[in-house]
Scaffold this motif. Structure first.
Motif, PDB file in Angstrom:
ATOM      1  N   TRP A  45      11.489   0.407   8.970  1.00 48.11           N
ATOM      2  CA  TRP A  45      10.490   0.862   7.982  1.00 48.11           C
ATOM      3  C   TRP A  45      10.292  -0.186   6.895  1.00 48.11           C
ATOM      4  O   TRP A  45       9.166  -0.425   6.446  1.00 48.11           O
ATOM      5  CB  TRP A  45      10.955   2.182   7.369  1.00 48.11           C
ATOM      6  N   SER A  49       6.685  -1.864   6.324  1.00 45.23           N
ATOM      7  CA  SER A  49       6.048  -1.607   5.026  1.00 45.23           C
ATOM      8  C   SER A  49       5.820  -2.883   4.234  1.00 45.23           C
ATOM      9  O   SER A  49       4.966  -2.901   3.335  1.00 45.23           O
ATOM     10  CB  SER A  49       6.909  -0.639   4.209  1.00 45.23           C
ATOM     11  N   LYS A  52       2.182  -4.130   4.148  1.00 39.04           N
ATOM     12  CA  LYS A  52       1.154  -3.226   3.641  1.00 39.04           C
ATOM     13  C   LYS A  52       0.771  -3.593   2.215  1.00 39.04           C
ATOM     14  O   LYS A  52       1.515  -4.280   1.508  1.00 39.04           O
ATOM     15  CB  LYS A  52       1.644  -1.773   3.674  1.00 39.04           C
ATOM     16  N   GLU A  56      -2.019   1.265   0.605  1.00 42.61           N
ATOM     17  CA  GLU A  56      -1.700   1.711   1.959  1.00 42.61           C
ATOM     18  C   GLU A  56      -0.272   2.230   2.046  1.00 42.61           C
ATOM     19  O   GLU A  56       0.028   3.115   2.848  1.00 42.61           O
ATOM     20  CB  GLU A  56      -1.904   0.563   2.938  1.00 42.61           C
ATOM     21  N   ASN A  59      -0.706   5.828   0.881  1.00 39.17           N
ATOM     22  CA  ASN A  59      -1.551   6.637   1.751  1.00 39.17           C
ATOM     23  C   ASN A  59      -0.927   6.871   3.124  1.00 39.17           C
ATOM     24  O   ASN A  59      -1.097   7.941   3.718  1.00 39.17           O
ATOM     25  CB  ASN A  59      -2.927   5.970   1.917  1.00 39.17           C
ATOM     26  N   SER A  60      -0.235   5.871   3.647  1.00 40.90           N
ATOM     27  CA  SER A  60       0.383   5.992   4.970  1.00 40.90           C
ATOM     28  C   SER A  60       1.774   5.372   4.944  1.00 40.90           C
ATOM     29  O   SER A  60       2.002   4.271   5.473  1.00 40.90           O
ATOM     30  CB  SER A  60      -0.487   5.286   6.022  1.00 40.90           C
ATOM     31  N   PRO A  61       2.743   6.078   4.320  1.00 38.82           N
ATOM     32  CA  PRO A  61       4.073   5.478   4.134  1.00 38.82           C
ATOM     33  C   PRO A  61       4.837   5.243   5.434  1.00 38.82           C
ATOM     34  O   PRO A  61       5.686   4.357   5.494  1.00 38.82           O
ATOM     35  CB  PRO A  61       4.795   6.494   3.239  1.00 38.82           C
ATOM     36  N   PHE A  62       4.555   6.038   6.479  1.00 41.37           N
ATOM     37  CA  PHE A  62       5.308   5.908   7.722  1.00 41.37           C
ATOM     38  C   PHE A  62       4.463   5.400   8.890  1.00 41.37           C
ATOM     39  O   PHE A  62       4.930   5.363  10.025  1.00 41.37           O
ATOM     40  CB  PHE A  62       5.928   7.260   8.107  1.00 41.37           C
ATOM     41  N   GLY A  63       3.238   5.010   8.613  1.00 41.17           N
ATOM     42  CA  GLY A  63       2.371   4.515   9.674  1.00 41.17           C
ATOM     43  C   GLY A  63       2.325   3.003   9.704  1.00 41.17           C
ATOM     44  O   GLY A  63       2.822   2.309   8.801  1.00 41.17           O
ATOM     45  N   PRO A  65       0.513  -0.620   9.409  1.00 44.56           N
ATOM     46  CA  PRO A  65      -0.561  -1.114   8.530  1.00 44.56           C
ATOM     47  C   PRO A  65      -1.845  -1.368   9.316  1.00 44.56           C
ATOM     48  O   PRO A  65      -1.815  -1.848  10.452  1.00 44.56           O
ATOM     49  CB  PRO A  65       0.020  -2.430   7.978  1.00 44.56           C
ATOM     50  N   THR A  66      -2.950  -0.999   8.705  1.00 44.08           N
ATOM     51  CA  THR A  66      -4.239  -1.256   9.355  1.00 44.08           C
ATOM     52  C   THR A  66      -4.557  -2.748   9.375  1.00 44.08           C
ATOM     53  O   THR A  66      -5.183  -3.245  10.313  1.00 44.08           O
ATOM     54  CB  THR A  66      -5.357  -0.497   8.613  1.00 44.08           C
TER      55      THR A  66
END
Length: 292
Positions: A45, A49, A52, A56, A59-63, A65-66
């Protein structure tokens, strides 16, 4: 010969035992896999992270990065002068580690292999040192270092680090060296090897598992320490990595992308040291438990 009717019964019992063994092994490996995933997840993680942006991250702590922000590492390295801080941490950690290994190995050899009066009392004195809360000594150490003029120097960190690492190091090395058979030492003396030769050529190489344990435990403490560096170091040119990482957060906002990128850079040496000595860790921790 066994009766023919007993053979199918034995076959069924062997199949049952084999099935039970496979189920038991499957449950064990499943548990170990889950434990490994839970253990490695924080590190994974952290790495993900670090690519990011701050928005981001919330907004998306466990997803994933776009858009992978590889520039976070370059920005983090330059903005907080991590190069200087990294070098300071390397110098402080390596010198502290060298002093700890040298002093603790000599003390442990004397306590484990030689007989003299008050040996038990001296060993107890070192063990009691493990019970002293480190942070309770910050104020008297600050006053002492200020009086001798060592604040804002490498020695302001090296000396306290070494002092607080010695009790654990001496305890681990003494327990290990006590388990080494005396016949090895006696054979060396018969061959004409003197005391220093026995220590450097025989006892020190034999104690590699315990030394590896001391290296890992001590290095992790030296590298990650924040409180001593915060109190004893105020010059920006002398700051270590934990202080450099703290620069990304202030009382108003925190750039989490840069902070996590800096933390990823800082954690790489600790992982490298652990991987380099991992095979010796359990040997060093348990070697003194059984003699022979």
């Amino acid at each position: 010969m066994q009766p023919i009717a007993a053979q199918p019964v034995q076959a069924r019992s062997s199949k049952t035992a084999l099935s039970f063994g496979l189920i038991k092994q499957g449950v064990l490996w499943t548990f170990l896999t889950i434990y490994a995933v839970l253990t490695l997840f924080p590190l994974l993680w952290l790495i993900i992270s670090s690519f990011k942006t701050t928005g981001e991250f919330f907004n998306s702590p466990f997803g994933l990065p776009t858009s992978w922000q590889f520039a976070n590492y370059a920005t983090a390295w330059k903005s907080s002068k991590m190069g200087t801080a990294f070098l300071n941490s390397v110098i402080v950690s390596l010198v502290s580690l060298a002093l700890t290994l040298f002093v603790s190995s000599l003390a442990a050899y004397v306590l484990a292999r030689l007989k003299f009066r008050f040996k038990g009392l001296i060993l107890t004195f070192f063990v009691i040192g493990m019970l002293i809360p480190i942070h309770s000594t910050l104020v008297p150490l600050f006053i002492l270092l200020k009086q001798v003029g060592l604040l804002n120097s490498y020695w302001a960190l090296i000396l306290p680090y070494t002092a607080f690492a010695l009790p654990t190091a001496i305890f681990v090395l003494t327990a290990y060296l006590s388990s080494v058979p005396k016949e090895i030492e006696e054979a060396a003396y018969i061959d004409g090897t003197r005391l220093w030769g026995v220590f450097w050529r025989i006892m020190l190489p034999i104690s590699l598992p315990a030394l590896s344990t001391v290296i890992i435990l001590s290095f992790l403490h030296f590298w990650n320490d924040f409180s001593f560096a915060l109190v004893f170091i105020s010059k920006s040119s002398m700051k270590t990595l934990p202080l450099s990482i703290a620069n990304f957060a202030d009382g108003y906002q925190t750039d989490y992308g840069l902070t996590l990128a800096a933390m990823t850079i800082a954690v790489i040496p600790t992982i490298a040291v652990y991987l380099g000595f991992q095979e010796q860790v359990m040997k060093g921790m348990t070697a003194g438990a059984v003699k022979g």
